[in-house]
Each structure stands twice: as structure tokens, then as C-alpha cells.
Design a protein around this motif. Sequence first.
Motif, PDB file in Angstrom:
ATOM      1  N   PRO A   1       0.805  -1.222   0.000  1.00 51.60           N
ATOM      2  CA  PRO A   1       0.000   0.000   0.000  1.00 51.60           C
ATOM      3  C   PRO A   1       0.834   1.266   0.000  1.00 51.60           C
ATOM      4  O   PRO A   1       0.471   2.253  -0.636  1.00 51.60           O
ATOM      5  CB  PRO A   1      -0.843  -0.138   1.276  1.00 51.60           C
ATOM      6  CG  PRO A   1      -0.138  -1.148   2.110  1.00 51.60           C
ATOM      7  CD  PRO A   1       0.548  -2.075   1.170  1.00 51.60           C
ATOM      8  N   ALA A   2       1.966   1.275   0.726  1.00 54.04           N
ATOM      9  CA  ALA A   2       2.816   2.468   0.735  1.00 54.04           C
ATOM     10  C   ALA A   2       3.376   2.736  -0.655  1.00 54.04           C
ATOM     11  O   ALA A   2       3.439   3.884  -1.102  1.00 54.04           O
ATOM     12  CB  ALA A   2       3.951   2.283   1.748  1.00 54.04           C
ATOM     13  N   GLU A   3       3.764   1.664  -1.357  1.00 54.19           N
ATOM     14  CA  GLU A   3       4.325   1.834  -2.693  1.00 54.19           C
ATOM     15  C   GLU A   3       3.239   2.219  -3.690  1.00 54.19           C
ATOM     16  O   GLU A   3       3.502   2.934  -4.661  1.00 54.19           O
ATOM     17  CB  GLU A   3       5.031   0.549  -3.127  1.00 54.19           C
ATOM     18  CG  GLU A   3       6.298   0.245  -2.335  1.00 54.19           C
ATOM     19  CD  GLU A   3       6.018  -0.113  -0.883  1.00 54.19           C
ATOM     20  OE1 GLU A   3       6.714   0.413   0.004  1.00 54.19           O
ATOM     21  OE2 GLU A   3       5.077  -0.917  -0.630  1.00 54.19           O
ATOM     22  N   ARG A   4       2.001   1.763  -3.450  1.00 57.45           N
ATOM     23  CA  ARG A   4       0.904   2.199  -4.318  1.00 57.45           C
ATOM     24  C   ARG A   4       0.701   3.710  -4.217  1.00 57.45           C
ATOM     25  O   ARG A   4       0.397   4.372  -5.218  1.00 57.45           O
ATOM     26  CB  ARG A   4      -0.380   1.441  -3.976  1.00 57.45           C
ATOM     27  CG  ARG A   4      -0.456   0.076  -4.632  1.00 57.45           C
ATOM     28  CD  ARG A   4      -1.857  -0.488  -4.602  1.00 57.45           C
ATOM     29  NE  ARG A   4      -2.230  -0.972  -3.286  1.00 57.45           N
ATOM     30  CZ  ARG A   4      -1.866  -2.155  -2.797  1.00 57.45           C
ATOM     31  NH1 ARG A   4      -1.126  -2.969  -3.523  1.00 57.45           N
ATOM     32  NH2 ARG A   4      -2.255  -2.546  -1.597  1.00 57.45           N
TER      33      ARG A   4
ATOM     34  N   GLY B   1      11.852  -9.742  -6.643  1.00 59.97           N
ATOM     35  CA  GLY B   1      10.502  -9.993  -6.162  1.00 59.97           C
ATOM     36  C   GLY B   1      10.535 -10.477  -4.725  1.00 59.97           C
ATOM     37  O   GLY B   1      11.588 -10.538  -4.087  1.00 59.97           O
ATOM     38  N   LEU B   2       9.371 -10.827  -4.224  1.00 64.89           N
ATOM     39  CA  LEU B   2       9.314 -11.404  -2.887  1.00 64.89           C
ATOM     40  C   LEU B   2       9.836 -12.831  -2.925  1.00 64.89           C
ATOM     41  O   LEU B   2       9.508 -13.598  -3.844  1.00 64.89           O
ATOM     42  CB  LEU B   2       7.875 -11.393  -2.372  1.00 64.89           C
ATOM     43  CG  LEU B   2       7.298 -10.020  -2.050  1.00 64.89           C
ATOM     44  CD1 LEU B   2       5.820 -10.147  -1.711  1.00 64.89           C
ATOM     45  CD2 LEU B   2       8.053  -9.366  -0.907  1.00 64.89           C
ATOM     46  N   PRO B   3      10.659 -13.215  -1.955  1.00 64.20           N
ATOM     47  CA  PRO B   3      11.202 -14.575  -1.960  1.00 64.20           C
ATOM     48  C   PRO B   3      10.157 -15.616  -1.611  1.00 64.20           C
ATOM     49  O   PRO B   3       9.171 -15.339  -0.923  1.00 64.20           O
ATOM     50  CB  PRO B   3      12.303 -14.521  -0.890  1.00 64.20           C
ATOM     51  CG  PRO B   3      11.857 -13.440   0.036  1.00 64.20           C
ATOM     52  CD  PRO B   3      11.163 -12.424  -0.822  1.00 64.20           C
ATOM     53  N   ASP B   4      10.389 -16.812  -2.091  1.00 62.56           N
ATOM     54  CA  ASP B   4       9.595 -17.957  -1.669  1.00 62.56           C
ATOM     55  C   ASP B   4      10.118 -18.443  -0.322  1.00 62.56           C
ATOM     56  O   ASP B   4      11.216 -18.061   0.109  1.00 62.56           O
ATOM     57  CB  ASP B   4       9.726 -19.074  -2.712  1.00 62.56           C
ATOM     58  CG  ASP B   4       8.413 -19.792  -2.970  1.00 62.56           C
ATOM     59  OD1 ASP B   4       7.503 -19.649  -2.134  1.00 62.56           O
ATOM     60  OD2 ASP B   4       8.297 -20.472  -3.989  1.00 62.56           O
TER      61      ASP B   4
ATOM     62  N   ILE C   1      11.375  -4.663   0.534  1.00 59.90           N
ATOM     63  CA  ILE C   1      12.052  -4.299   1.778  1.00 59.90           C
ATOM     64  C   ILE C   1      11.047  -4.206   2.917  1.00 59.90           C
ATOM     65  O   ILE C   1      11.282  -4.694   4.029  1.00 59.90           O
ATOM     66  CB  ILE C   1      12.812  -2.974   1.590  1.00 59.90           C
ATOM     67  CG1 ILE C   1      14.001  -3.187   0.644  1.00 59.90           C
ATOM     68  CG2 ILE C   1      13.292  -2.423   2.926  1.00 59.90           C
ATOM     69  CD1 ILE C   1      14.651  -1.901   0.183  1.00 59.90           C
ATOM     70  N   ARG C   2       9.907  -3.591   2.623  1.00 58.29           N
ATOM     71  CA  ARG C   2       8.876  -3.437   3.654  1.00 58.29           C
ATOM     72  C   ARG C   2       8.330  -4.794   4.089  1.00 58.29           C
ATOM     73  O   ARG C   2       8.107  -5.037   5.283  1.00 58.29           O
ATOM     74  CB  ARG C   2       7.758  -2.560   3.114  1.00 58.29           C
ATOM     75  CG  ARG C   2       6.608  -2.312   4.077  1.00 58.29           C
ATOM     76  CD  ARG C   2       5.588  -1.376   3.444  1.00 58.29           C
ATOM     77  NE  ARG C   2       4.436  -1.166   4.314  1.00 58.29           N
ATOM     78  CZ  ARG C   2       3.378  -1.961   4.353  1.00 58.29           C
ATOM     79  NH1 ARG C   2       3.317  -3.026   3.570  1.00 58.29           N
ATOM     80  NH2 ARG C   2       2.366  -1.704   5.166  1.00 58.29           N
ATOM     81  N   ALA C   3       8.102  -5.701   3.128  1.00 59.27           N
ATOM     82  CA  ALA C   3       7.531  -7.005   3.460  1.00 59.27           C
ATOM     83  C   ALA C   3       8.508  -7.867   4.257  1.00 59.27           C
ATOM     84  O   ALA C   3       8.104  -8.589   5.173  1.00 59.27           O
ATOM     85  CB  ALA C   3       7.117  -7.728   2.183  1.00 59.27           C
ATOM     86  N   LEU C   4       9.790  -7.783   3.913  1.00 61.76           N
ATOM     87  CA  LEU C   4      10.777  -8.660   4.544  1.00 61.76           C
ATOM     88  C   LEU C   4      11.243  -8.146   5.895  1.00 61.76           C
ATOM     89  O   LEU C   4      11.563  -8.936   6.791  1.00 61.76           O
ATOM     90  CB  LEU C   4      11.976  -8.832   3.614  1.00 61.76           C
ATOM     91  CG  LEU C   4      11.728  -9.758   2.422  1.00 61.76           C
ATOM     92  CD1 LEU C   4      12.811  -9.586   1.374  1.00 61.76           C
ATOM     93  CD2 LEU C   4      11.652 -11.201   2.875  1.00 61.76           C
TER      94      LEU C   4
ATOM     95  N   LEU D   1       8.823   1.307 -11.735  1.00 60.04           N
ATOM     96  CA  LEU D   1       8.332   0.048 -11.192  1.00 60.04           C
ATOM     97  C   LEU D   1       9.384  -0.727 -10.408  1.00 60.04           C
ATOM     98  O   LEU D   1       9.086  -1.231  -9.313  1.00 60.04           O
ATOM     99  CB  LEU D   1       7.732  -0.814 -12.305  1.00 60.04           C
ATOM    100  CG  LEU D   1       6.876  -1.980 -11.823  1.00 60.04           C
ATOM    101  CD1 LEU D   1       5.727  -1.504 -10.944  1.00 60.04           C
ATOM    102  CD2 LEU D   1       6.327  -2.772 -13.008  1.00 60.04           C
ATOM    103  N   PRO D   2      10.631  -0.867 -10.899  1.00 58.92           N
ATOM    104  CA  PRO D   2      11.617  -1.573 -10.064  1.00 58.92           C
ATOM    105  C   PRO D   2      11.819  -0.925  -8.705  1.00 58.92           C
ATOM    106  O   PRO D   2      11.981  -1.614  -7.694  1.00 58.92           O
ATOM    107  CB  PRO D   2      12.895  -1.505 -10.914  1.00 58.92           C
ATOM    108  CG  PRO D   2      12.398  -1.434 -12.324  1.00 58.92           C
ATOM    109  CD  PRO D   2      11.166  -0.572 -12.235  1.00 58.92           C
ATOM    110  N   ARG D   3      11.772   0.409  -8.643  1.00 58.20           N
ATOM    111  CA  ARG D   3      11.910   1.086  -7.343  1.00 58.20           C
ATOM    112  C   ARG D   3      10.754   0.731  -6.431  1.00 58.20           C
ATOM    113  O   ARG D   3      10.937   0.467  -5.231  1.00 58.20           O
ATOM    114  CB  ARG D   3      11.967   2.603  -7.559  1.00 58.20           C
ATOM    115  CG  ARG D   3      13.258   3.105  -8.158  1.00 58.20           C
ATOM    116  CD  ARG D   3      13.156   4.589  -8.477  1.00 58.20           C
ATOM    117  NE  ARG D   3      12.843   5.376  -7.294  1.00 58.20           N
ATOM    118  CZ  ARG D   3      12.451   6.641  -7.332  1.00 58.20           C
ATOM    119  NH1 ARG D   3      12.292   7.247  -8.497  1.00 58.20           N
ATOM    120  NH2 ARG D   3      12.202   7.291  -6.210  1.00 58.20           N
ATOM    121  N   ALA D   4       9.538   0.722  -6.972  1.00 54.71           N
ATOM    122  CA  ALA D   4       8.378   0.396  -6.151  1.00 54.71           C
ATOM    123  C   ALA D   4       8.414  -1.060  -5.705  1.00 54.71           C
ATOM    124  O   ALA D   4       8.095  -1.381  -4.553  1.00 54.71           O
ATOM    125  CB  ALA D   4       7.102   0.688  -6.928  1.00 54.71           C
TER     126      ALA D   4
END
Length: 425
Positions: A99-102, A190-193, A389-392, A380-383
Motif C-alpha cells: 500500500p505504501a508503494e501504491r 521480487g518477494l522470496p519464496d 524491503i517493507r515485506a521482509l 516500477l523496479p523502485r516500487a
Amino acid sequence: MQRDVNAPRRRPGDALPRVSGGYRVEVLPSIATLSRAMWEELAPADDPMWSRGLFTAMERGGIGPEGYAYLVVREHARVRAVLPVCRFRELRLDGLVGPAERRFLTPVERLFPRLLRVPALLCGNLLGQGHVLTEGGPPGEEVQRLLVDAVLAYARRERLGTVVFKDFAPAELAPLRTTLRRAGFSFAPGLPDTELRLGHASFDDYLAALPAKPRRNARSKMRAFRARSDLRIEILDQFEELLPRILALYRQVMDRADQFLDVLDASFLEAVHAGTEPRRRLVACFQGDTLVAFLLCLFAGTGAVGARIGLDYRLAHDARLYHIVHYAAIDLALASGCDRIRFAQTAYTPKREFGCDLIPQSYAITHLRPGRRAVLRRVLPRALSAGRIRALGPHLAAATDTPPPGPGPHPPSPPDTERPTHAPS
């Protein structure tokens, strides 16, 4: 009459132009047009997300894409590579970030209203890790070039401006990286598995092998669950009558998701339940006769996946439901002879406490129009990186490093439930 630019032009078996050396690329419209023997020879044998039956269920469900295709590179009669793709009439690129990146992307969307909600071609596996299916290792240089050229030609034919290779692990993307870069693709992590490697004779042995604090936390959560005499765990082979309730609990989780790409529906779940592959079992938690939590587990070879989760948030925290269904899935995977189980891209803190390694994954992204490609490459790559970073959070380094041979270091004790960060599992 003007043709709808988003409407696909399907021509079963349509071949892209032949090239020298006996190679050609075919566009096949369904997994049913690919022979079972060929698919089973090329697809990862221990990844249930690449089972033929799951792709059949994806095609039958209304989970996001409006259509699917399979790009097949042949050398004379021999299949050299297969790449699944899916078509989106309006892929929400802002759904790939938090949401922050959106909010960061909002000015871009105002200036370019259709840049972030676009007709798009997604390459790989919508529900799992990306692969190019080949025999005997990475595709050769000529096959790489043909495949990337075919992806872009197919996107042009279907008028899908944005092209995304989704969730490819480093070893899978490396052979294509130079070819993709020359074709105008840019890259973003991307987000890691999340993967738990299993080498234990029993669940008790698994618990004993955990570091002290995660082991104490696990036993404490299981004691709290057992203290609830109104709750029980069952492992179900047949659960058709529960599908409406499963869907309702899944939607509770999706309503809290920060990021989304696919949203499972009843037709997909019905197809998975009716199919013979992948093997599926439901970890189900009941309060009386009411389903209050589930984890849908899929199996292939020695691999398992906790594919999708549902929780009743009225009691999820107090009863530790998130952790309990995952512990039950680990026990089930051990009993099924699996040597690993994956839990996908959500809630990294509890999954690190379970002992999961983080498996790095990346996107490759381009646009067919140079101007829009330049904007996407800039924003897009920045977002995506910021969302990652935020998720991890504290687990960023673990997602970047090469996974260790066994369970990695464990963070402090997590909260009992976490806000999901992606299409949840």
C-alpha cells in the motif's frame, strides 16, 4: 467494427514464423494440447505447482487471467522448451507492491492512467515459481533468443503491451538475462519464496531440531490450542462439501492482503478437488462442526506446498490458528515422505521461525512501446524493491544471501498472526 484491443486472437496450434536451423515456435492454447508424457518429462517432478492438473484447474478457474497459452520451441519434431504464459486484460501492476508503494505510484497513474492497469502478458507460472521447461538443463542461446522473440511477438499479436517474467529464481533467470536485457527488459527483485527442508523422522524430531526459542514458542502455541476443547484438527482427502466455507475463509485472508495478483475462485477449487493431480489434502480446523481455518496442501514426488490458507479472524489470534495449521502441514509432509515443503510469499517472520529458508526470486519487465518502457523502467523496479524491503523487514539479508544447507538463523518470536503480504499461503 473496431476490434476490442484486449480480445485475444486464438488460433490453436498457430505457429510463429519458421527460422533457420529447423527451429519453430508454436503457440498452443491449452495444457490439454500438450502431451502428458512430454509435460511430465520437462516439468519439475517434485513441485506440485507445476503439475499438469494444477494448470488444468487454472484454465478452468476465474482467478485473474482471461486466457492462457504455451509457447513451444521445437527443433524439427523435438521439443526444446516450453513456456506457459497468461493474458490479462487489465493487470494491476500496483497490485504487485504494498500500500505504501501504491501511494508512491499514484502520481504516475494520474499522468498515465493506463500505465499501471494494462493489458499484460505474464510469463511463467501465475501460482508458483517461474520456469522455462527444457530437457537436460538451461536452454541454449538459440532457444533463448527464439523464446524471447516469440514472447514479444505473441504479446504484439494479442495487443498486450506489458510483458512480465514472474518470480524466476536466480538460477532460472540467469540463462535468459542477457537475451532479455537485449530485448529491452529490466529486472527487479521480487518477494522470496519460503521453503522448509525436511530431514526428520517425525514431527517430534523436527521440533527437537529447532533452536531453543522457536521450539519453546511452538510448544507453547500447541498447548494453547489443545487447551481449547472446542477446536480440533482433521486431515481430509475429500472436502467438496466444505468448499463454500473454504472460499469464505480464504476471502477473509485476501481482504487483509497488502499485495495481490491472483484471487482463487470456486471453479478453481472445484477443479483442484476433482482432479487426480496434484495430490491434495486439506488441513482443516473445526470449532464444533464449523470450519474455522484451513491450509490446502499439494504434493508431487518428494515436494509439498502449503498452497492457500483461510482463517476465521474472530478466533485466529487467541487459538494460534495460523501456526497450528502450519505445524499440522509440516507433520503431514513428514508423514508423506516429503523432503521439503514450501509456503510461498507471505508472513516471513513466523515462517523463518518454522525453519524456512528464503528463496530469492526476480521479475523481468518490459513494455512494447519505448516511451512507456522508459517510465516503467524508472518507477516500477523502485516500487517493487521498496515493497520487498517493507515485506521482509529484518529478514532482508536472509532473502538476499544464498540459502544455507539447513534451517537458517531464527528471528525473535513473531506475533501469533501476521498481515499477509501477497496472495497468501
